[in-house]
Enzyme design. Structure first.
Site, PDB file in Angstrom:
ATOM      1  CE1 TYR A 167     -10.678  39.190 -25.034  1.00 28.78           C
ATOM      2  CE2 TYR A 167     -12.253  39.020 -23.476  1.00 28.78           C
ATOM      3  CZ  TYR A 167     -11.907  38.963 -24.386  1.00 28.78           C
ATOM      4  OH  TYR A 167     -12.815  38.462 -25.478  1.00 28.78           O
ATOM      5  CE  LYS A 171     -12.311  41.435 -27.395  1.00 26.63           C
ATOM      6  NZ  LYS A 171     -12.061  41.400 -28.930  1.00 26.63           N
TER       7      LYS A 171
END
Length: 244
Positions: A167, A171
């Protein structure tokens, strides 16, 4: 062609995405609620309409080329242009996400497919509609855990989150991709920026966050409604600029 400003928010059937749609709708925008789950999508549209928002459903799976193309056609047929695109749809991937864990490659692949490639896919499909707007805006929803500066500066999970090989790096990847879009679109009227919502209580984190979805939506709404002299290629949160 619609006289109202038109926005499309991906992943808008719940959480931060829903509040972004609600906030733009409260400003008088017509808002496309992009979501792949038909039942949740239509329930959200009905709720927004009951609150006075000019909302419409947009079936949209950001990982599916045909779905994205169909969404672009729907927005074109309804409005003829797009004034703001908010790329909010995202996934965390299976947890825990330590780099040496079982199944880590597939977990990374899933996160990147939605959080990065999905954003590229949707943005490119919507660019022809955005180019028809007088003041087009693109907002990519990032996260403070995608800040390399913050990851390097602290080992405190309250700042950097838990170990996250999928994750958080997805980003960071999204941040880098957004810079490349800003470079290519420099000299046009399209502004593209990154929004960090903060640690918001959503199903992505088991509702452990300390901020409400409405609070998390504020920066994205501000960036979607920037004046013509506003910034582009930046990374922002409520408090100001997020370090890269």
């Amino acid at each position: 062609m619609s006289e109202k400003k038109i926005a499309l928010v991906t992943g808008a059937n719940k959480g931060i995405g829903y509040e972004i749609a609600a906030g733009l709708g409260a400003l008088g925008w017509s808002v496309g609620v992009g979501a792949r789950d038909a039942r949740r999508r239509e329930a959200s549209v009905e709720k927004l309409r009951a609150a006075g928002v000019d909302a419409f459903g947009v079936p949209l799976d950001v990982t599916d080329e045909a779905s994205v193309a169909a969404a672009a056609r729907l927005v074109d047929e309804r409005a003829g242009r797009l004034d703001a695109l908010v790329n909010n749809a995202g996934v965390t991937g299976d947890m825990p996400q330590n780099p040496t864990g079982d199944g880590v490659v597939e977990t990374v692949r899933t996160a990147v497919e939605t959080n990065v490639i999905g954003v590229i896919r949707v943005t490119n499909a919507m660019l022809p509609l955005l180019r028809r707007s007088a003041s087009p805006r693109i907002v990519n929803m990032s996260s403070g855990v995608g800040s390399l500066a913050r990851q390097v500066a602290s080992d405190d999970p309250a700042t950097t989150g838990p170990l996250s090989v999928a994750y958080a790096p997805s980003k960071t990847f999204l941040n880098a991709v957004t810079i490349q879009y800003a470079k290519e679109l420099r000299g046009t009227n399209i502004k593209i920026n990154l929004a960090c919502p903060g640690f918001v209580a959503t199903d992505l984190n088991g509702f452990r966050g300390v901020r409400t979805p409405e609070q998390g939506a504020a920066t994205a709404i501000r960036l979607a409604t920037l004046p013509d002299d506003g910034p582009t290629g930046g990374f922002f949160e409520d408090a100001g600029v997020v370090p890269w």
